[in-house]
Motif scaffolding. Sequence first.
Motif, PDB file in Angstrom:
ATOM      1  N   ALA A  33       0.850  -1.187   0.000  1.00 15.06           N
ATOM      2  CA  ALA A  33       0.000   0.000   0.000  1.00 15.06           C
ATOM      3  C   ALA A  33       0.883   1.234   0.000  1.00 15.06           C
ATOM      4  O   ALA A  33       2.088   1.163   0.275  1.00 15.06           O
ATOM      5  N   ASP A  34       0.272   2.356  -0.326  1.00 21.65           N
ATOM      6  CA  ASP A  34       0.993   3.614  -0.145  1.00 21.65           C
ATOM      7  C   ASP A  34       1.082   3.963   1.342  1.00 21.65           C
ATOM      8  O   ASP A  34       2.104   4.450   1.811  1.00 21.65           O
ATOM      9  N   VAL A  35      -0.026   3.688   2.065  1.00 23.68           N
ATOM     10  CA  VAL A  35      -0.079   4.003   3.493  1.00 23.68           C
ATOM     11  C   VAL A  35      -0.694   2.819   4.232  1.00 23.68           C
ATOM     12  O   VAL A  35      -1.748   2.312   3.836  1.00 23.68           O
ATOM     13  N   ALA A  47      -7.810   9.473   8.753  1.00 22.61           N
ATOM     14  CA  ALA A  47      -6.608   9.592   7.926  1.00 22.61           C
ATOM     15  C   ALA A  47      -6.743   8.759   6.660  1.00 22.61           C
ATOM     16  O   ALA A  47      -6.412   9.220   5.557  1.00 22.61           O
ATOM     17  N   ALA A  48      -7.225   7.534   6.798  1.00 18.81           N
ATOM     18  CA  ALA A  48      -7.381   6.657   5.639  1.00 18.81           C
ATOM     19  C   ALA A  48      -8.348   7.252   4.621  1.00 18.81           C
ATOM     20  O   ALA A  48      -8.082   7.244   3.403  1.00 18.81           O
ATOM     21  N   LEU A  49      -9.482   7.754   5.096  1.00 15.47           N
ATOM     22  CA  LEU A  49     -10.474   8.347   4.206  1.00 15.47           C
ATOM     23  C   LEU A  49      -9.900   9.555   3.482  1.00 15.47           C
ATOM     24  O   LEU A  49     -10.036   9.688   2.244  1.00 15.47           O
ATOM     25  N   ALA A  50      -9.241  10.452   4.230  1.00 16.50           N
ATOM     26  CA  ALA A  50      -8.689  11.656   3.608  1.00 16.50           C
ATOM     27  C   ALA A  50      -7.618  11.319   2.576  1.00 16.50           C
ATOM     28  O   ALA A  50      -7.555  11.938   1.501  1.00 16.50           O
ATOM     29  N   LEU A  51      -6.775  10.330   2.863  1.00 17.03           N
ATOM     30  CA  LEU A  51      -5.724   9.952   1.924  1.00 17.03           C
ATOM     31  C   LEU A  51      -6.298   9.252   0.697  1.00 17.03           C
ATOM     32  O   LEU A  51      -5.877   9.517  -0.435  1.00 17.03           O
ATOM     33  N   GLY A 379      -6.485  12.792  12.351  1.00 17.12           N
ATOM     34  CA  GLY A 379      -6.447  12.062  11.085  1.00 17.12           C
ATOM     35  C   GLY A 379      -6.262  12.980   9.899  1.00 17.12           C
ATOM     36  O   GLY A 379      -5.476  12.697   8.975  1.00 17.12           O
ATOM     37  N   GLU A 380      -6.959  14.114   9.904  1.00 18.15           N
ATOM     38  CA  GLU A 380      -6.826  15.076   8.807  1.00 18.15           C
ATOM     39  C   GLU A 380      -5.433  15.703   8.782  1.00 18.15           C
ATOM     40  O   GLU A 380      -4.831  15.890   7.715  1.00 18.15           O
ATOM     41  N   ILE A 386       1.314  13.702   5.237  1.00 19.71           N
ATOM     42  CA  ILE A 386       1.763  12.666   4.301  1.00 19.71           C
ATOM     43  C   ILE A 386       1.675  13.171   2.870  1.00 19.71           C
ATOM     44  O   ILE A 386       2.543  12.879   2.025  1.00 19.71           O
ATOM     45  N   ALA A 387       0.649  13.961   2.584  1.00 21.18           N
ATOM     46  CA  ALA A 387       0.469  14.499   1.234  1.00 21.18           C
ATOM     47  C   ALA A 387       1.344  15.714   0.957  1.00 21.18           C
ATOM     48  O   ALA A 387       1.260  16.303  -0.123  1.00 21.18           O
ATOM     49  N   GLY A 388       2.181  16.095   1.936  1.00 20.44           N
ATOM     50  CA  GLY A 388       3.142  17.170   1.701  1.00 20.44           C
ATOM     51  C   GLY A 388       2.805  18.501   2.333  1.00 20.44           C
ATOM     52  O   GLY A 388       3.538  19.475   2.145  1.00 20.44           O
ATOM     53  N   GLN A 389       1.701  18.563   3.110  1.00 24.58           N
ATOM     54  CA  GLN A 389       1.317  19.810   3.765  1.00 24.58           C
ATOM     55  C   GLN A 389       1.439  19.615   5.275  1.00 24.58           C
ATOM     56  O   GLN A 389       0.470  19.312   5.963  1.00 24.58           O
ATOM     57  N   ALA A 390       2.648  19.777   5.796  1.00 24.41           N
ATOM     58  CA  ALA A 390       2.948  19.408   7.182  1.00 24.41           C
ATOM     59  C   ALA A 390       2.889  20.573   8.155  1.00 24.41           C
ATOM     60  O   ALA A 390       3.225  20.411   9.334  1.00 24.41           O
ATOM     61  N   GLY A 391       2.429  21.730   7.719  1.00 21.56           N
ATOM     62  CA  GLY A 391       2.473  22.905   8.579  1.00 21.56           C
ATOM     63  C   GLY A 391       1.724  22.732   9.883  1.00 21.56           C
ATOM     64  O   GLY A 391       2.223  23.121  10.949  1.00 21.56           O
TER      65      GLY A 391
END
Length: 429
Positions: A33-35, A47-51, A379-380, A386-391
């Motif tokens: 899997a990716d995650v 988290a799973a749903l958002a990804l 989760g969000e 993970i998608a690159g927006q870690a702020g």
Amino acid sequence: MSVDAPSDYPPSWYAASQPLPPPRAALQGTARADVAVLGAGYTGLTAALALAEQGYRVTVLEAERVGWGASGRNGGQAIVGYGCEQDTLERLVGDADARLLFDFSRDGMQMLKQRIARHGIDCDWRDGHASVPIHPRQERALRADIERMAQRYDYPLEWWDRARLRQELASERYLGAMYDAASGHLHPLAYVLGLARAAEAVGVTVHEHSPVLRLERGPRPVLVTAQGRVEAEFVVLAGNAWLQGIAPELETRMMPVGTYIGATEPLGEARARSLIRNDMAVADVNWALDYFRLSRDHRLLFGGQANYSALPPPGLRASMTRRMRRVFPQLADVSLEYVWGGYIDITRNRAPHWGRLTPNVYFAQGFSGHGVASTCLAGEVIAAAIAGQAGRLDVFERIPHGIFPGGKALRMPLLVAAMSWYKLRDLLG
């Protein structure tokens, strides 16, 4: 009452009132899997749903059933904020980051409501939460909080005096209320099952009865079970109080605490509404607090009786009934038809503990009894990182967390001793 059913949902009014899905297949063999997510509760499934909605291939491993832990057993009160007070966050991270964290929490509450609406999750959402004082010291503190939250955080809270509270709550125990219209309550098991259906609808794979035995760290981390393994680009650890032996550096900063809830027999709509006329959720502000609300079938759900040891307290049903009747003496003829419990995870400072173990292993824990909304925010936040927006996750990682003293052998007895002092302070007012 059970908190330890090994193969199905523990007995509770939640499980009895909700259609339960058939078990999902356990993991067999090697999956990629990716995650990979450990834990099918609010955090892991959000988290799973958002990804998955962003195109990631996600596999979730659950040791028991979806929502088997705190996500399916909790008090159902969804409250803006975190397990600690805002002044604690100000001391830990400074005023600017404390404001950011509070604003994230407000966003998380909106996300929760939007997710319920977008996915058509039937979980009995109701608006409104009241924090109620018993002693004058607590009343003064709540009044100061209302002023402070308005001035420093632009957050509107209402003070209800005793007469105004009595219009909504048929109890003489409390001196007033701090009312929060933005918070509310829901059916926790119905919500988590709805999250699982929404996640699976966009391609998430959920395996139940698949306890993770170990995490193999590295460029492609692996979650290993007795009968299989999931290799992934990223791992999310969302086991909270049930995360045992997977990441020792997390366990030293979290303590499982037992908490318990009862549900009365059905009272009938008129009698139930006479107790809480506006259908809000209510919690006192003692350290060992009571909290309560009405169910859709007109029961009183009454919780509290936190237990800082590994065993349920003796005489639980009788003590819960006494506490309920202390709040509502008019229920002297009413018994608790269901009593159940489970574990929440607390940190030493009661602040959320979210972050990264390694650049590709993420975690969230330490919701400290305040997790219905904040777990979903976690989760969000992790999905965005993970998608690159870690702020946002970077701000949470700036919260310092100490370990519980005493090691495995002594940390629980030390906590029990400390909590005894706070309970005594509650009694003394």
